[in-house]
Design a protein around this motif. Sequence first.
Motif, PDB file in Angstrom:
ATOM      1  N   ARG A 152      36.451 -44.698 -31.758  1.00 58.61           N
ATOM      2  CA  ARG A 152      35.073 -44.193 -31.811  1.00 58.61           C
ATOM      3  C   ARG A 152      34.072 -45.353 -31.841  1.00 58.61           C
ATOM      4  O   ARG A 152      32.999 -45.264 -31.223  1.00 58.61           O
ATOM      5  N   GLU A 153      34.422 -46.420 -32.522  1.00 55.35           N
ATOM      6  CA  GLU A 153      33.529 -47.573 -32.540  1.00 55.35           C
ATOM      7  C   GLU A 153      33.353 -48.135 -31.130  1.00 55.35           C
ATOM      8  O   GLU A 153      32.263 -48.560 -30.751  1.00 55.35           O
ATOM      9  N   ALA A 154      34.415 -48.131 -30.341  1.00 55.42           N
ATOM     10  CA  ALA A 154      34.334 -48.608 -28.955  1.00 55.42           C
ATOM     11  C   ALA A 154      33.374 -47.741 -28.139  1.00 55.42           C
ATOM     12  O   ALA A 154      32.609 -48.246 -27.308  1.00 55.42           O
ATOM     13  N   GLU A 155      33.411 -46.426 -28.384  1.00 53.54           N
ATOM     14  CA  GLU A 155      32.503 -45.527 -27.664  1.00 53.54           C
ATOM     15  C   GLU A 155      31.052 -45.775 -28.052  1.00 53.54           C
ATOM     16  O   GLU A 155      30.163 -45.802 -27.193  1.00 53.54           O
ATOM     17  N   LEU A 156      30.806 -45.959 -29.342  1.00 47.64           N
ATOM     18  CA  LEU A 156      29.439 -46.212 -29.801  1.00 47.64           C
ATOM     19  C   LEU A 156      28.943 -47.569 -29.321  1.00 47.64           C
ATOM     20  O   LEU A 156      27.743 -47.754 -29.082  1.00 47.64           O
ATOM     21  N   LEU A 157      29.864 -48.529 -29.165  1.00 48.72           N
ATOM     22  CA  LEU A 157      29.468 -49.837 -28.665  1.00 48.72           C
ATOM     23  C   LEU A 157      28.948 -49.726 -27.231  1.00 48.72           C
ATOM     24  O   LEU A 157      27.974 -50.399 -26.860  1.00 48.72           O
ATOM     25  N   LYS A 158      29.576 -48.900 -26.421  1.00 52.33           N
ATOM     26  CA  LYS A 158      29.094 -48.700 -25.050  1.00 52.33           C
ATOM     27  C   LYS A 158      27.663 -48.166 -25.059  1.00 52.33           C
ATOM     28  O   LYS A 158      26.819 -48.611 -24.272  1.00 52.33           O
ATOM     29  N   THR A 159      27.389 -47.240 -25.956  1.00 52.78           N
ATOM     30  CA  THR A 159      26.033 -46.705 -26.074  1.00 52.78           C
ATOM     31  C   THR A 159      25.064 -47.796 -26.493  1.00 52.78           C
ATOM     32  O   THR A 159      23.954 -47.914 -25.955  1.00 52.78           O
ATOM     33  N   ALA A 160      25.476 -48.607 -27.474  1.00 55.89           N
ATOM     34  CA  ALA A 160      24.621 -49.685 -27.963  1.00 55.89           C
ATOM     35  C   ALA A 160      24.302 -50.684 -26.858  1.00 55.89           C
ATOM     36  O   ALA A 160      23.174 -51.191 -26.765  1.00 55.89           O
ATOM     37  N   TYR A 161      25.288 -50.985 -26.020  1.00 57.08           N
ATOM     38  CA  TYR A 161      25.050 -51.894 -24.893  1.00 57.08           C
ATOM     39  C   TYR A 161      24.020 -51.318 -23.935  1.00 57.08           C
ATOM     40  O   TYR A 161      23.149 -52.028 -23.414  1.00 57.08           O
ATOM     41  N   GLU A 162      24.122 -50.022 -23.675  1.00 57.71           N
ATOM     42  CA  GLU A 162      23.237 -49.381 -22.703  1.00 57.71           C
ATOM     43  C   GLU A 162      21.784 -49.404 -23.146  1.00 57.71           C
ATOM     44  O   GLU A 162      20.878 -49.506 -22.316  1.00 57.71           O
ATOM     45  N   ILE A 163      21.535 -49.321 -24.466  1.00 54.82           N
ATOM     46  CA  ILE A 163      20.155 -49.189 -24.936  1.00 54.82           C
ATOM     47  C   ILE A 163      19.621 -50.427 -25.641  1.00 54.82           C
ATOM     48  O   ILE A 163      18.473 -50.433 -26.077  1.00 54.82           O
ATOM     49  N   MET A 164      20.419 -51.497 -25.744  1.00 58.57           N
ATOM     50  CA  MET A 164      19.923 -52.667 -26.467  1.00 58.57           C
ATOM     51  C   MET A 164      18.715 -53.258 -25.738  1.00 58.57           C
ATOM     52  O   MET A 164      18.652 -53.285 -24.516  1.00 58.57           O
ATOM     53  N   PRO A 165      17.702 -53.722 -26.504  1.00 56.25           N
ATOM     54  CA  PRO A 165      16.531 -54.336 -25.876  1.00 56.25           C
ATOM     55  C   PRO A 165      16.905 -55.647 -25.199  1.00 56.25           C
ATOM     56  O   PRO A 165      17.662 -56.449 -25.744  1.00 56.25           O
ATOM     57  N   LYS A 166      16.400 -55.834 -24.002  1.00 52.81           N
ATOM     58  CA  LYS A 166      16.688 -57.040 -23.238  1.00 52.81           C
ATOM     59  C   LYS A 166      15.405 -57.559 -22.614  1.00 52.81           C
ATOM     60  O   LYS A 166      14.398 -56.845 -22.530  1.00 52.81           O
TER      61      LYS A 166
ATOM     62  N   MET B 186      15.014 -59.503 -30.991  1.00 58.31           N
ATOM     63  CA  MET B 186      15.240 -58.108 -31.367  1.00 58.31           C
ATOM     64  C   MET B 186      14.040 -57.239 -31.006  1.00 58.31           C
ATOM     65  O   MET B 186      14.194 -56.052 -30.704  1.00 58.31           O
ATOM     66  N   HIS B 187      12.858 -57.813 -31.039  1.00 59.71           N
ATOM     67  CA  HIS B 187      11.636 -57.042 -30.796  1.00 59.71           C
ATOM     68  C   HIS B 187      11.054 -57.443 -29.445  1.00 59.71           C
ATOM     69  O   HIS B 187      10.321 -58.431 -29.332  1.00 59.71           O
ATOM     70  N   LEU B 188      11.404 -56.662 -28.441  1.00 59.38           N
ATOM     71  CA  LEU B 188      11.014 -56.979 -27.067  1.00 59.38           C
ATOM     72  C   LEU B 188      10.269 -55.827 -26.414  1.00 59.38           C
ATOM     73  O   LEU B 188      10.150 -55.771 -25.191  1.00 59.38           O
ATOM     74  N   GLY B 189       9.762 -54.922 -27.213  1.00 61.21           N
ATOM     75  CA  GLY B 189       9.007 -53.797 -26.666  1.00 61.21           C
ATOM     76  C   GLY B 189       7.732 -54.251 -25.997  1.00 61.21           C
ATOM     77  O   GLY B 189       7.348 -53.753 -24.940  1.00 61.21           O
ATOM     78  N   ARG B 190       7.061 -55.225 -26.617  1.00 56.29           N
ATOM     79  CA  ARG B 190       5.864 -55.834 -26.041  1.00 56.29           C
ATOM     80  C   ARG B 190       5.973 -57.344 -26.152  1.00 56.29           C
ATOM     81  O   ARG B 190       6.493 -57.869 -27.148  1.00 56.29           O
ATOM     82  N   PHE B 191       5.480 -58.040 -25.148  1.00 54.34           N
ATOM     83  CA  PHE B 191       5.512 -59.494 -25.180  1.00 54.34           C
ATOM     84  C   PHE B 191       4.450 -60.048 -24.237  1.00 54.34           C
ATOM     85  O   PHE B 191       3.982 -59.365 -23.325  1.00 54.34           O
ATOM     86  N   TYR B 192       4.050 -61.287 -24.490  1.00 53.08           N
ATOM     87  CA  TYR B 192       3.140 -61.973 -23.590  1.00 53.08           C
ATOM     88  C   TYR B 192       3.909 -62.415 -22.341  1.00 53.08           C
ATOM     89  O   TYR B 192       5.083 -62.801 -22.431  1.00 53.08           O
ATOM     90  N   ALA B 193       3.234 -62.383 -21.193  1.00 52.96           N
ATOM     91  CA  ALA B 193       3.879 -62.773 -19.944  1.00 52.96           C
ATOM     92  C   ALA B 193       2.855 -63.407 -19.012  1.00 52.96           C
ATOM     93  O   ALA B 193       1.668 -63.040 -19.018  1.00 52.96           O
ATOM     94  N   SER B 194       3.331 -64.344 -18.210  1.00 52.88           N
ATOM     95  CA  SER B 194       2.454 -65.056 -17.280  1.00 52.88           C
ATOM     96  C   SER B 194       2.120 -64.197 -16.067  1.00 52.88           C
ATOM     97  O   SER B 194       2.702 -63.124 -15.849  1.00 52.88           O
ATOM     98  N   ASP B 195       1.170 -64.708 -15.243  1.00 53.91           N
ATOM     99  CA  ASP B 195       0.669 -63.947 -14.087  1.00 53.91           C
ATOM    100  C   ASP B 195       1.783 -63.438 -13.188  1.00 53.91           C
ATOM    101  O   ASP B 195       1.756 -62.282 -12.750  1.00 53.91           O
ATOM    102  N   ALA B 196       2.749 -64.294 -12.880  1.00 54.18           N
ATOM    103  CA  ALA B 196       3.804 -63.902 -11.945  1.00 54.18           C
ATOM    104  C   ALA B 196       4.589 -62.700 -12.460  1.00 54.18           C
ATOM    105  O   ALA B 196       4.931 -61.789 -11.698  1.00 54.18           O
ATOM    106  N   LEU B 197       4.860 -62.669 -13.773  1.00 59.73           N
ATOM    107  CA  LEU B 197       5.613 -61.561 -14.354  1.00 59.73           C
ATOM    108  C   LEU B 197       4.737 -60.309 -14.470  1.00 59.73           C
ATOM    109  O   LEU B 197       5.234 -59.193 -14.298  1.00 59.73           O
ATOM    110  N   VAL B 198       3.460 -60.503 -14.767  1.00 61.11           N
ATOM    111  CA  VAL B 198       2.548 -59.361 -14.836  1.00 61.11           C
ATOM    112  C   VAL B 198       2.452 -58.681 -13.478  1.00 61.11           C
ATOM    113  O   VAL B 198       2.481 -57.440 -13.372  1.00 61.11           O
ATOM    114  N   GLU B 199       2.359 -59.480 -12.426  1.00 65.36           N
ATOM    115  CA  GLU B 199       2.272 -58.905 -11.083  1.00 65.36           C
ATOM    116  C   GLU B 199       3.553 -58.159 -10.732  1.00 65.36           C
ATOM    117  O   GLU B 199       3.520 -57.095 -10.097  1.00 65.36           O
TER     118      GLU B 199
END
Length: 443
Positions: A252-266, A399-412
């Motif tokens: 069961r831990e292996a199954e939950l790990l797959k879920t955690a991988y899918e939704i982890m902030p990147k 861990m906290h990547l919901g909002r971040f500063y980004a340069s022009d190229a990334l904003v575009e």
Amino acid sequence: MDSRSELAVPEETVLEACGDTKLPKLGIIEQVWDTDPIPADQIPERAGDAVENLSLENIPEGGEVAVGVGSRGIANLPLLVHGVIERLEDLGYEPFIFPAMGSHGGATAEGQREMLESLGVTEAKVGCEIRSSMEVVQVGETPDRGVPVVADANAAGADAILPVNRIKPHTDFDGTVESGLSKMMVIGMGKQRGAKIAHEWAVNWSFRNMIPEITSQLLESLPIVGGVAVVEDQHDDTGHIEGIRPDGFLDREAELLKTAYEIMPKIPFDEVDILVLNEQGKDISGQGMDTNVIGRRPFAINEPEPDLPDIKRIYVRGLTETTHGNAMGIGSADFIHEDIVTEVNAPDTLINAITASTIRGVRLPPAVETDRAGIVAALSTIGVIDIKDLRVIHARDTMHLGRFYASDALVEEARKRDDLRVVSEPEPIEFDDGQFAAPSPQE
């Protein structure tokens, strides 16, 4: 002379060496995530319900239950633990908490108690005794290699053991189970000795194979009734709470790990020139910065680095308060702010590095006096790139990547994607006496 003047390079020295380095403008990008977190007022009850799903039938009436709690910055940890404790008491048992955190807290009983307190887990808040000790007992050994299997003496002497932990990808290895209940029992519950044994053997025997085998030994030797597993969503809110019985631990831990991988902030870009992080710490990741996020795993034992993202330079500005000066993993950075030099707790950091057999992980990168010096030094060492093409991110931590500063190229680039939203347009970076004047973008 103090450590600042000895180790930190003055801003004027860096600026003179780097010449006329142009700085990009930064806007704010938000990742669009669909989440449904558990409301805080429901967490204690949900944690209690998870307890009732465990194998409690063999605990004697009034029996002692050792509840393992670690040192990670798990969302709503005091509420989770309080819910577990309260339900155990309602069922007629006598619970107590033991720190299940390996060598953290300087590998001392008092240091581990302080780690729990810094996370809000106190006897007053959770309603039971905390028994903190570094004493362990050997409860078995692995059949093929004869590796000693040890456990916290207080936990081993209880009528039942119940770990509480978050399931998530590990920073040092890939496997069917990574960070979670099994690792907490093998390394966390093993205290400094168990953690050291595991990391020493991992040099020749990978964690992906070791963790499941030692977990099986512990399940056979100790009265482990199961564990309360938590999965957090992209905003690091509590998204799922579940009680896992011993016979379902690994599967069961292996199954939950797959879920955690899918939704982890990147980081939502494969290529980044400069990553600026306000903080790193053990409450953020075991390696201070999550290696799955930064695409660097230079200290792992017998494990390859992630393929992406490709980040040319990382500048880290400080340590979290909760890490108590433990700078494990700081070696992944290319430049650091001088504040880190004065914040480092050298004994705690070295003990953690020795225990984990990852000494290179605590090598201090070049320290600079100011943020301006840090970003200029980083930009001046990545080659010749037109300012409009620079790919720069400034975030709170990995861990906290919901909002971040980004340069022009990334904003575009973000304007063309459904999973990203531009919150504010790029503006020149402002400094106050050489330090960033703007606060971290809040999620």
